[in-house]
Motif scaffolding. Sequence first.
Motif, mmCIF file in Angstrom:
data_model
loop_
_atom_site.group_PDB
_atom_site.id
_atom_site.type_symbol
_atom_site.label_atom_id
_atom_site.label_comp_id
_atom_site.label_asym_id
_atom_site.label_seq_id
_atom_site.Cartn_x
_atom_site.Cartn_y
_atom_site.Cartn_z
ATOM 1 N N TRP A 1 0.831 -1.209 0.000
ATOM 2 C CA TRP A 1 0.000 0.000 0.000
ATOM 3 C C TRP A 1 0.865 1.258 0.000
ATOM 4 O O TRP A 1 0.622 2.198 -0.775
ATOM 5 N N LEU A 2 1.854 1.284 0.874
ATOM 6 C CA LEU A 2 2.701 2.478 0.987
ATOM 7 C C LEU A 2 3.583 2.677 -0.236
ATOM 8 O O LEU A 2 3.979 3.802 -0.548
ATOM 9 N N PHE B 1 0.839 4.400 -2.261
ATOM 10 C CA PHE B 1 0.243 5.570 -1.624
ATOM 11 C C PHE B 1 1.069 5.996 -0.414
ATOM 12 O O PHE B 1 0.647 5.840 0.733
ATOM 13 N N GLY C 1 2.706 8.301 2.412
ATOM 14 C CA GLY C 1 2.154 9.443 3.123
ATOM 15 C C GLY C 1 2.215 9.210 4.611
ATOM 16 O O GLY C 1 2.125 8.069 5.074
ATOM 17 N N GLN D 1 0.179 9.635 6.978
ATOM 18 C CA GLN D 1 -1.002 9.067 7.640
ATOM 19 C C GLN D 1 -1.611 7.908 6.856
ATOM 20 O O GLN D 1 -2.683 7.430 7.180
ATOM 21 N N SER D 2 -0.934 7.460 5.811
ATOM 22 C CA SER D 2 -1.495 6.425 4.946
ATOM 23 C C SER D 2 -1.304 5.041 5.549
ATOM 24 O O SER D 2 -0.260 4.740 6.130
ATOM 25 N N SER D 3 -2.322 4.168 5.413
ATOM 26 C CA SER D 3 -2.213 2.778 5.867
ATOM 27 C C SER D 3 -3.346 1.974 5.258
ATOM 28 O O SER D 3 -4.498 2.424 5.236
#
Length: 963
Positions: free
Chosen positions: A814-815, A818, A820, A822-824
């Motif tokens: 995912w990272l 995407f 970021g 705060q991304s998870s």
Amino acid sequence: MCADTPDYKDTLNLPKTDFPMRAGLPKREPDWLARWEEIGVYDRLREKPGRAPFILHDGPPYANGHLHIGHALNKILKDMIVRSQQMLGRDARYVPGWDCHGLPIEWKIEEQYRAKGLDKDKVDIVDFRQECRRFAEGWIDIQREEFKRLGVTGNWADPYITMDFHAEAVIAEEFMKFLMNGALYQGSKPVMWSPVEKTALAEAEVEYHDHKSHTIWVKFPVVAGPDDLRGLPVVIWTTTPWTIPQNRAICFNPDIAYGLWEVTEAAADNWARPGDKLIIADKLADDIFAAARVEGYARLRAVTADELSAMTCAHPLRGAADNGEWDYDVPLLPGDHVTDDAGTGFVHTAPSHGDDDYQIGLKFGLPMTHNVLEDGSFRADLPLFGGEVIVKPNGKEGGANAAVIDALAGVGALVARGRLTHSYPHSWRSKAPLIFRNTPQWFVGIDRELGDGMDEHGKTIRSRALTSIDKLVQWTPQSGRNRLYSMIEARPDWVLSRQRAWGVPLTCFVKKDVLPTDPEFLLKDPAVNARIVETFEAEGADAWYAPGAKARFLGPDHDPEAYVQVFDVLDVWFDSGSTHAFVLRDRPDGAPDGIADLYLEGTDQHRGWFHSSMLQACGTKGRAPYRGVVTHGFTLDEKGMKMSKSLGNTIVPETVVKQYGADILRLWVAQSDYTNDQRIGPEILKGTADSYRRLRNTMRFLLGNLVDFSDAEKVDPAEMPELERWVLHRLAELDQVVRKGFEAYDFQGVFQAVFNFATVDLSSLYFDIRKDALYCDGPDAPTRRAARTVLDILFHRLTTWLAPVLVFTMEEVWLERFPGAQSSVHLVDIPDTPADWLDVPLAAKWAGIRRARRVVTAALEVARRDKVIGASLEAAPVVHVADPDLARALNSVDFEDICITSAVVVTTDPMPNEAFRLPEIEGIGVVFETAEGEKCQRCWKILPDVGAHPHPGTCARCDDALG
């Protein structure tokens, strides 16, 4: 390539990603753990509004050692359930907990005392309890980090702990509900007793091992009955000679055939000699006389049930003691528990030392004996045997059995003796043999009608429990229902009391000089109870042992001199059985109605936590504290053997995590049928790691081919080629499988479906076919845009479907796409799948296309093996199809792209004899032909038009892509 032909490699849309094939999980996983903690993933999930709660209540592990593989299986399963329920749209809260009171920790502290030469009984009890508390606190911190390292999410900052002051207050409060509703009573009956630990044990604290016991055949002379039988012995058989001094009756079964038998031939040194006459069960005569080394014997006559009922025997030690200890009559009593499978058909009955014996004693008013002390020794003033020990402090056999056998031999009461290896109860902590011992204990009567008004599911604990099992709880697997039902149906009253120090005390007072059967025996005062709860909330259960505690709790309305304060502690299973009250009921992150959606533990907890929680809640809530129960099996080595340090076959979670990473351990859990016993070992883990690598390769392909993808590039499904629409159909099918599987906690089924899809439908088919369009089509080509749109859809589903299992890897995936702060992936839900993606007619058509493709690729593999071609693009096969509908289907798609050839001809002409066929696929044959034309220097297809376009050495498609 000709010298003047350009190198087109840099013009291809080749995959671009920094996502490595080598995962490096052991080193990288801790960074993701730290990241989740830093951005507060668990707390942020709690902020999502409008979600129905899903509560998996954690069965508390015991805080006294490093995790074993069973812990890992249990906690990973729980975590996969919590995460999957969260991603299905619920508020899946998980509060981890620990069991802290009880014998295992107390035993560890006692061992430390013994090593220092200290006497535990001389240490202040509060100081001792504080040492136990510190020991538990240390292990909680260790286990918390070990659980977190497995990727287990939860409220780790605020777990529940049974030794917290609020927990101790609630446990005491729950106990006092039994005091007030009439379930609690003090009784004197035989319970499983550990002479080593000097306490009663619950069934859940007992394990069974092979044990070599003494066996003796003993004569009880008839002193009253038929004239011709007086003076002759009834023979009993026992594997516990030490219980003979406590004998009060002999039981027989009226349905068994008994007889009077005579010894006709035997060795001179035998206890049984010619002329001896014995009353025994006919069916067992051969075995009895074989044990007695009797060579000849004969049946003289039958002995009827009426004759047995009229008989009275003497104790075999009558007259052996100066004080007349055993000079009483021993009645013969009927009992259904007597069989003629082994022994003599007569059961020696000591009401103080066996449950069947005790029940017979109650029924016929037999006196109880109190000859055995808490350390497993006979009372000092017992004639002949005073001070003899049954089980020594080291768990070895004492001298009691031998002393009793010698005494019986001395009075001529033995027929035979021997040794027998059989399954026998042992303490799960000290591993020492147990005894049944009559002691005053505190019980909860599970058949007593309760005066609490919660009668919707029954008036007694047993009836409420059985109703709950049948009507209120969903069982996974269903066999768990049968197991617990049969246990509850047959169980005796619950022994609550333990004669130990580390635990929540039985917070009650009894009136002096009043019998336990008297209504005034137990003090039932709500004001006293309230003072106890309030004090425990502020000071913990240690307050019970403080100076002046009795007067403090009794208050001004009761004379402390008139009451006795009880100092036994509660069975630790009562602690864990009460957790529903201080976790589900009392915590803001508990269950709204105090009932969990799910309890999940190993199958041993049918007699442990599932059982005690059921009994406890049925007594205080009127029903089970859970709506669902999931049971998993035990962990075995690769050969199916139980793991043990002595065999050297243990698998330690920490070792697996250091070698492979936690995701591999989690994947092992997902691939296992947890409802049965699971095997684990080096070879199994290698296979798991291989499955992981294949999945990782799938995700790498997605990432590499989605670089710079944006919403502007997306294509509506209605405008996609059939192949893409078929992939969407498969996704719609899988979405149903995944959701139903997660709801049923069937992770093996979910993973197998997703893994097969990823490796067979995607990597071996779809990706293989679409590489050409993805790499060689122009950026705005419709097929490439459609393929990238499908890859984006696949990305979002595969990452969320697999996130509950591969928590670290899917976060990495995912990272990578995407990034970021705060991304998870763990902050998103499984995307909804449009119902119109399902296209059954299209799927049926493509099933035929795939069958035809199988025949083509098999034929090309033969040509490659025979070195006729080097690559499939050199081929232009002719495909003969008997079914005209299938031929039309093949001609309606770019079948050469699907077969990864430069051209293909589909015909319904009759199949030539030399056509390649697959025996399992009828009606399709392939004739190999080579492709005609030149090789495109950009896409490597061999086509007739190569070289006829402005860009040298290209086909029309590549020339157009180059602009």
